[in-house]
Design a protein around this motif. Structure first.
Motif, PDB file in Angstrom:
ATOM      1  N   ILE A   7       0.700  -1.278  -0.006  1.00 18.40           N
ATOM      2  CA  ILE A   7      -0.045   0.077   0.074  1.00 18.40           C
ATOM      3  C   ILE A   7       0.913   1.291   0.125  1.00 18.40           C
ATOM      4  O   ILE A   7       1.617   1.442   1.012  1.00 18.40           O
ATOM      5  CB  ILE A   7      -0.938   0.101   1.188  1.00 18.40           C
ATOM      6  CG1 ILE A   7      -1.809  -1.219   1.543  1.00 18.40           C
ATOM      7  CG2 ILE A   7      -1.839   1.202   1.278  1.00 18.40           C
ATOM      8  CD1 ILE A   7      -2.525  -1.504   2.768  1.00 18.40           C
ATOM      9  N   ASP A   8       1.061   1.966  -1.036  1.00 23.34           N
ATOM     10  CA  ASP A   8       1.866   2.928  -1.327  1.00 23.34           C
ATOM     11  C   ASP A   8       1.207   3.954  -2.476  1.00 23.34           C
ATOM     12  O   ASP A   8       0.826   3.541  -3.160  1.00 23.34           O
ATOM     13  CB  ASP A   8       3.345   2.764  -1.608  1.00 23.34           C
ATOM     14  CG  ASP A   8       4.108   3.943  -1.369  1.00 23.34           C
ATOM     15  OD1 ASP A   8       4.069   4.971  -1.997  1.00 23.34           O
ATOM     16  OD2 ASP A   8       5.278   3.631  -0.698  1.00 23.34           O
ATOM     17  N   ASP A   9       1.048   5.532  -2.209  1.00 23.22           N
ATOM     18  CA  ASP A   9       0.818   6.246  -3.145  1.00 23.22           C
ATOM     19  C   ASP A   9       1.388   6.561  -4.150  1.00 23.22           C
ATOM     20  O   ASP A   9       0.974   7.032  -5.143  1.00 23.22           O
ATOM     21  CB  ASP A   9       0.086   7.559  -2.188  1.00 23.22           C
ATOM     22  CG  ASP A   9       1.231   8.221  -1.841  1.00 23.22           C
ATOM     23  OD1 ASP A   9       2.145   7.624  -0.987  1.00 23.22           O
ATOM     24  OD2 ASP A   9       1.506   9.584  -1.967  1.00 23.22           O
ATOM     25  N   GLU A  10       2.558   6.381  -4.433  1.00 28.67           N
ATOM     26  CA  GLU A  10       3.544   6.387  -5.209  1.00 28.67           C
ATOM     27  C   GLU A  10       3.659   5.120  -6.026  1.00 28.67           C
ATOM     28  O   GLU A  10       4.021   4.100  -5.661  1.00 28.67           O
ATOM     29  CB  GLU A  10       5.166   6.727  -4.477  1.00 28.67           C
ATOM     30  CG  GLU A  10       5.325   7.941  -3.570  1.00 28.67           C
ATOM     31  CD  GLU A  10       6.551   8.328  -3.462  1.00 28.67           C
ATOM     32  OE1 GLU A  10       7.417   8.265  -4.074  1.00 28.67           O
ATOM     33  OE2 GLU A  10       6.648   8.367  -1.983  1.00 28.67           O
ATOM     34  N   ALA A  49       1.149 -10.554   4.637  1.00 28.95           N
ATOM     35  CA  ALA A  49       1.685  -9.368   5.096  1.00 28.95           C
ATOM     36  C   ALA A  49       1.231  -8.669   4.363  1.00 28.95           C
ATOM     37  O   ALA A  49       0.973  -8.314   3.139  1.00 28.95           O
ATOM     38  CB  ALA A  49       3.444  -9.669   5.420  1.00 28.95           C
ATOM     39  N   ILE A  50       1.497  -7.228   4.964  1.00 22.54           N
ATOM     40  CA  ILE A  50       1.258  -5.744   4.261  1.00 22.54           C
ATOM     41  C   ILE A  50       2.487  -4.850   4.406  1.00 22.54           C
ATOM     42  O   ILE A  50       3.090  -4.932   5.802  1.00 22.54           O
ATOM     43  CB  ILE A  50       0.011  -5.213   4.778  1.00 22.54           C
ATOM     44  CG1 ILE A  50      -1.296  -5.979   4.659  1.00 22.54           C
ATOM     45  CG2 ILE A  50      -0.130  -3.764   4.353  1.00 22.54           C
ATOM     46  CD1 ILE A  50      -2.384  -5.570   5.563  1.00 22.54           C
ATOM     47  N   LEU A  51       2.918  -4.388   3.265  1.00 22.29           N
ATOM     48  CA  LEU A  51       3.929  -3.414   3.298  1.00 22.29           C
ATOM     49  C   LEU A  51       3.147  -1.832   3.207  1.00 22.29           C
ATOM     50  O   LEU A  51       2.514  -1.817   2.247  1.00 22.29           O
ATOM     51  CB  LEU A  51       4.737  -3.589   2.099  1.00 22.29           C
ATOM     52  CG  LEU A  51       6.224  -3.048   2.211  1.00 22.29           C
ATOM     53  CD1 LEU A  51       7.055  -3.651   3.562  1.00 22.29           C
ATOM     54  CD2 LEU A  51       7.029  -3.720   1.009  1.00 22.29           C
ATOM     55  N   PRO A  78       0.225  -9.237   9.772  1.00 25.41           N
ATOM     56  CA  PRO A  78       1.369  -8.497  10.203  1.00 25.41           C
ATOM     57  C   PRO A  78       1.632  -7.252   9.075  1.00 25.41           C
ATOM     58  O   PRO A  78       1.627  -7.555   7.934  1.00 25.41           O
ATOM     59  CB  PRO A  78       2.590  -9.471  10.080  1.00 25.41           C
ATOM     60  CG  PRO A  78       2.231 -10.555   9.424  1.00 25.41           C
ATOM     61  CD  PRO A  78       0.756 -10.745   9.218  1.00 25.41           C
ATOM     62  N   VAL A  79       2.030  -6.539   9.716  1.00 23.28           N
ATOM     63  CA  VAL A  79       2.144  -4.761   9.068  1.00 23.28           C
ATOM     64  C   VAL A  79       3.573  -4.224   9.293  1.00 23.28           C
ATOM     65  O   VAL A  79       4.100  -4.189  10.260  1.00 23.28           O
ATOM     66  CB  VAL A  79       1.191  -3.825   9.076  1.00 23.28           C
ATOM     67  CG1 VAL A  79       1.436  -2.725   8.530  1.00 23.28           C
ATOM     68  CG2 VAL A  79      -0.484  -4.307   8.907  1.00 23.28           C
ATOM     69  N   LEU A  80       4.312  -4.240   7.875  1.00 19.11           N
ATOM     70  CA  LEU A  80       5.464  -3.630   8.008  1.00 19.11           C
ATOM     71  C   LEU A  80       5.243  -2.093   7.368  1.00 19.11           C
ATOM     72  O   LEU A  80       4.829  -2.042   6.425  1.00 19.11           O
ATOM     73  CB  LEU A  80       6.495  -4.500   7.284  1.00 19.11           C
ATOM     74  CG  LEU A  80       6.596  -5.777   7.478  1.00 19.11           C
ATOM     75  CD1 LEU A  80       7.448  -6.361   6.587  1.00 19.11           C
ATOM     76  CD2 LEU A  80       7.294  -5.852   8.760  1.00 19.11           C
ATOM     77  N   LEU A  81       5.888  -0.992   8.166  1.00 21.28           N
ATOM     78  CA  LEU A  81       5.533   0.248   7.590  1.00 21.28           C
ATOM     79  C   LEU A  81       6.812   0.633   7.076  1.00 21.28           C
ATOM     80  O   LEU A  81       8.043   0.323   7.312  1.00 21.28           O
ATOM     81  CB  LEU A  81       5.270   1.343   9.029  1.00 21.28           C
ATOM     82  CG  LEU A  81       4.147   0.978   9.672  1.00 21.28           C
ATOM     83  CD1 LEU A  81       4.285   2.004  10.963  1.00 21.28           C
ATOM     84  CD2 LEU A  81       3.025   1.195   8.986  1.00 21.28           C
TER      85      LEU A  81
END
Length: 126
Positions: A7-10, A49-51, A78-81
């Motif tokens: 999940i990233d806006d770029e 997992a979620i990045l 699990p979420v990795l920021l």
């Protein structure tokens, strides 16, 4: 095969992460451009997992993390920021909010999958 949601806006970051994880680990990679889209995809697809990018317009990474943690369908994932700036105090806050770890941008595409495996204690098949 592991399934990761980025999940990233770029768009460039999403594509680099997607290609990196597909090529180096042969993982299935889902992508979302917004926090709300990411929460919906996570609930429907149940990734391993979620990045998650911290700095995003409208719904930022912290609000997205909180939404994921409040949703019974996604709170176990699990979420990795992903962030360009991190201080020790900030890392502690992220952990208290439920993030499993923090990855710094820019990340090394060749090492991204290995970093994720290490942070989540996934054993890599040799």
């Amino acid at each position: 095969m592991k399934r990761i949601l980025v999940i990233d806006d770029e768009a460039d970051i999403r594509e680099i992460a997607r290609m990196s994880l597909k090529i180096t680990k042969q993982w299935d990679v889902l992508i979302a451009a917004t926090g709300n889209e990411g929460v919906a995809i996570a609930a429907a697809e149940q990734p391993d997992a979620i990045l998650l990018d911290v700095i995003m317009p409208e719904v930022d990474g912290i609000a997205t993390l909180q939404a994921l943690n409040q949703n019974t369908a996604t709170q176990h994932i699990p979420v990795l920021l992903l962030t360009a700036t991190v201080r020790v105090a900030t890392q502690k806050q992220y952990a208290e909010l439920g993030a499993k770890a923090v990855l710094l941008k820019p990340f090394d595409p060749a090492m991204l999958g290995t970093q994720i495996e290490r942070l989540l204690n996934w054993s890599s098949p040799e």
